[in-house]
Design a protein around this motif. Structure first.
Motif: not given
Length: 265
Positions: A7-16, A18-19, A21-27
């Motif tokens: 479950q922890r790995r799934r949450r971390e994967s989902g957080q990564a 989202v991050e 998706a937010l950073c890719l356009p800027l990069v």
């Protein structure tokens, strides 16, 4: 109750995700924007070389607009086409010898209505040239220390080279930034972080006015806005050069005034 490692790995994967998706356009913009800015810098350097070659061609050809324009166009060709060999350079010049860009943007649209370069002769004075006896400076070889006479025998030109931005995404963003910088079009109507704030793209405390007087094709800013609305993103690079005339000026080349016509070739 403690969560399982799965479950922890799934949450971390989902957080990564989202991050990312937010950073890719800027990069992506940082990469493409840097590439576009370096290409713009290359065009600026070529424009400096082009205006020197143009003023030299004019000094050797009685301030002839055609000679100056062709010299500048040949120099600027690498910004619009691949010119690795002499044959490719000749082919590119043959397609644009009438001083038209003819380039496809990132969207695939062909742009042909804009000029590659625009040249205005600041010196010698048009009125003085038109008043020359016989239409030519007969005292060209006479020695003189007069500042006025020296200026009359100096070819001074200012030139704008139109650079077409073609890097996807970066061309649109940079064009909007340039339009806002020159006070031509607001970057946005509202602050995306504070929707209640109006006129977020204001320029009361910043920006500059684009010098545009006397160009053969008309106001630079008006054309930037017009072409931008059509999906063509161009930037005017303004340069200047002066050189002592190597041949006497001829009035026949000044019938159209100080500006070099765009449709005379």
């Amino acid at each position: 109750m403690a969560s399982s490692p799965f479950q922890r790995r799934r949450r971390e994967s989902g957080q990564a995700a989202v991050e990312a998706a937010l950073c890719l356009p800027l990069v992506v913009f940082l990469i493409l924007g840097t590439l576009q800015l370096f290409m713009l810098l290359q065009a600026r350097i070529l424009a400096q070389v082009a205006v020197y070659r143009a003023v030299r061609a004019g000094s050797l050809n009685h301030a002839n607009c055609k000679a100056m324009t062709h010299a500048a166009v040949v120099t600027m060709l690498p910004t619009v086409d691949a010119t690795p060999t002499g044959a490719k350079l000749a082919e590119a010049f043959r397609e644009r010898s009438d001083n038209r860009l003819r380039v496809r943007g990132s969207s695939g649209k062909l742009f042909s209505e804009g000029p590659m370069v625009e040249i205005v002769r600041e010196s010698p004075d048009v009125g003085w040239v038109r008043g020359l006896a016989g239409g030519e400076d007969l005292l060209f070889d006479a020695p003189t220390d007069s500042a006025a006479e020296l200026r009359r025998r100096t070819l001074e030109i200012r030139m704008v080279a139109w650079y077409y931005m073609r890097i996807p995404f970066a061309d649109w963003v940079l064009n909007r930034m340039f339009l806002a910088h020159f006070k031509l079009k607001r970057y946005t109507a509202a602050n995306p972080l504070m929707p209640a704030q109006k006129n977020a793209g204001g320029w009361d405390d910043g920006g500059v006015t684009l010098p545009s007087g006397g160009w053969p094709g008309g106001d630079l800013g008006d054309r930037m806005v017009q072409w931008s609305a059509q999906g063509h993103y161009l930037f005017p690079i303004q340069v200047h050069a002066a050189m002592r005339m190597m041949t006497p000026v001829k009035a026949t080349y000044f019938q159209g005034g100080a500006a070099c016509g765009l449709h005379s070739f």
